[in-house]
Scaffold this motif. Structure first.
Motif: not given
Ligand SMILES: Cc1cc2nc3c(=O)[nH]c(=O)nc-3n(C[C@H](O)[C@H](O)[C@H](O)COP(=O)(O)OP(=O)(O)OC[C@H]3O[C@@H](n4cnc5c(N)ncnc54)[C@H](O)[C@@H]3O)c2cc1C
Ligand code: SF4
Ligand code: SF4
Lengths: 58, 398
Positions: A14, A18, A44-50, B179-180, B227, B229-231, B235-237
């Motif tokens: 992901c 970006v 870093a914003r897009a990462c689903p896990l951080g 972001s999934c 993405g 909305q992801s921070r 995050r998605a998780r």
């Protein structure tokens, strides 16, 4: 500087898609910083896990 | 591995498999390379696909059908549910498949048709001559090899780099990246015949959460958020964990899946001299559903067809390959992406109150067939207060 926490990363790609600089590369299950990173933090914003963090050195 | 093929395909997903198979069936020498050691794993998919959409590519096989779906339910933040039975939902309802088996089957078919296949083989650079792609530099289990080809098909998925190396900008805007995160869960109480979609700012901001059954008490429970909305901390998780804690506290997670789905507009151009781009790499995912399996197979096959025409005509310039770009854009798939991008752009602006209003207005809808255009007409009829914005949406689609 971008730090990658590989224990968190789920190697999904992901972030690779970006990155405006094309700096990241996913080698199977290993995310690697291959190109010039401008520390913009978009990945870093897009990462689903951080798993990514931009660390600003003083 | 030979050092020259008619067609070299980068990526062993559905797009690459169909491109290689189609080229081989047309009598060309084809080679498919996949960087991972195994086709189809790790899975990065919720595995839902319409039955009608599959038909054209492969006959249904119980080895990769995990669940046969009869209805879809859309659950608004208020809990109001819009239920679509199979005869209405058409392409939105179908099978939940097992991509590990399915993707392998597709690659087997390519191999059976005569294509070479190499796993743990990564394309690391295009071979460029006078601005044209002439093949690729590969690392085959770490060994560098140069493979030349008349046409390279970049089917390298969401993390696609090949087209970028050849000079095209493939960056997905952050707001258009879903972001999934997803868990394959077992021992959970679900309706095994229904795919469920949960909407709402608190549940999945600018996205949705899904429960796609894979058997009686087993399902893909996943979420995609924009993405934008992801921070940190949201995050998605995190959204997924919250939903799971509330709804399936006793469920067991047997697979942990993450991924990105590009719900942007497709690349402005999907060919260059000696290069065609297919599937997620071309950014041809449906912007509303995030579905891309069919689109990948469709563009992959079309790339294979046009490549074979151009190779027999002896012209693989961007101008000749452009036939591929034009053909998918005017196809039903291309038109749907164009329209659904606009619809998505509108729907992500809705707050929960508006989503609830719209859902409530559709409570007892009985559409003969689910169509986005019919749905919008119904919404206009039933929501006079939102007439202006809905009409603006409708006109933008005209
Ligand atoms: C969480 C999630 C849920 C989804 N749910 C659905 C769904 O329910 N229904 C649906 O239809 N779609 C869904 N999708 C989208 C679907 O998974 C993709 O659209 C589809 O896999 C695209 O196929 P592809 O062949 O283009 O790319 P992929 O399947 O991604 O295949 C690309 C392949 O290329 C390989 N590759 C990449 N770079 C290189 C290189 N340099 N060299 C060699 N190989 C390379 C990769 O390893 C990969 O195997 C979902 C996606 C995600 C992330
Ligand atoms: S987006 Fe996150 S989980 Fe995915 S590859 Fe990048 S760092 Fe890893
Ligand atoms: S911080 Fe920006 S430039 Fe650096 S890898 Fe991430 S997205 Fe790319």
């Amino acid at each position: 500087m971008l730090t990658i926490n590989r224990d968190i990363c789920g190697y999904c790609g992901c972030c690779v898609a970006v990155c405006p600089e094309g700096a990241l590369e996913l080698i199977d299950a290993y995310l690697s910083l291959e190109g010039d990173c401008i520390s913009c933090g978009i990945c870093a914003r897009a990462c689903p896990l951080g798993a990514l963090e931009v660390v600003h050195e003083e | 591995m030979k050092n020259r093929y008619d067609v070299l395909v980068v990526g062993g997903g559905p797009a690459g498999a169909l491109a290689a198979r189609t080229a081989a069936e047309a009598g060309l020498s084809a080679c498919l390379v996949e960087k991972r050691p195994a086709i189809g794993t790790p899975v990065r998919c919720a595995e839902g696909i319409g039955k009608e959409l599959l038909k054209d590519f492969i006959e249904p096989d119980e080895r990769w059908i995990a669940a046969d779906i009869r209805r879809a339910r859309i659950i608004a933040p208020s809990g109001d549910t819009i239920k679509l039975e199979q005869h209405q939902a058409g392409n939105e309802v179908g099978y939940v498949i097992d991509r590990k088996v399915f993707d392998r089957e597709l690659v087997w078919r390519a191999a059976e048709a005569g294509s070479d296949v190499f796993v743990k083989t990564r394309a690391v650079a295009p071979i460029m001559e006078n601005g044209a792609v002439k093949g690729a530099r590969l690392l085959a289990c770490g060994q560098p090899v140069d493979v030349r080809a008349d046409v390279v098909v970049a089917a390298d998925g969401v993390e696609s780099k090949f087209a970028r190396w050849a000079g095209l900008d493939t960056t997905v805007p952050l707001g258009d990246m879903m972001s999934c995160a997803q868990y394959l869960m077992t021992d959970i109480p679900i309706d095994a015949e229904s795919t469920d979609f949960y909407l709402g700012r608190d549940i999945a901001p600018e996205g949705y959460l899904w429960v796609f059954p894979k058997g009686d008490r087993t399902a893909n429970v996943g979420i995609g958020i924009s993405g934008r909305q992801s921070r940190d901390g949201s995050r998605a998780r995190h959204y997924l964990d919250r939903f799971v804690a509330e709804n399936f506290p006793d469920g067991k997670v047997i697979e942990h899946i993450v991924g990105g789905v590009s719900v942007c507009k497709p690349l402005p151009c999907t060919v260059a001299d000696g290069l065609m781009i297919a599937g997620d790499a071309a950014r041809v995912v449906d912007p509303i559903t995030g579905g891309g399996i069919f689109n990948a197979m469709f563009t992959g096959r079309m790339a294979g067809q046009v490549a074979s025409e151009c190779i027999s005509a002896g012209d693989c310039s961007a101008g000749a390959l452009m036939k591929y770009d034009e053909a998918w854009r005017v196809s039903r798939m291309g038109k749907t992406i164009e329209r659904n991008y606009k619809v998505k752009d509108y729907f992500v602006t809705l707050d929960d109150a508006k989503l609830n209003t719209l859902a409530a207005s559709l409570a007892n809808i009985d559409m003969k067939e689910f169509k986005v255009s019919t749905l919008i007409m119904e919404l206009i009829k039933r929501n006079p207060k939102m007439l202006m914005e809905l009409r603006a949406l409708k006109n933008s689609l005209a």
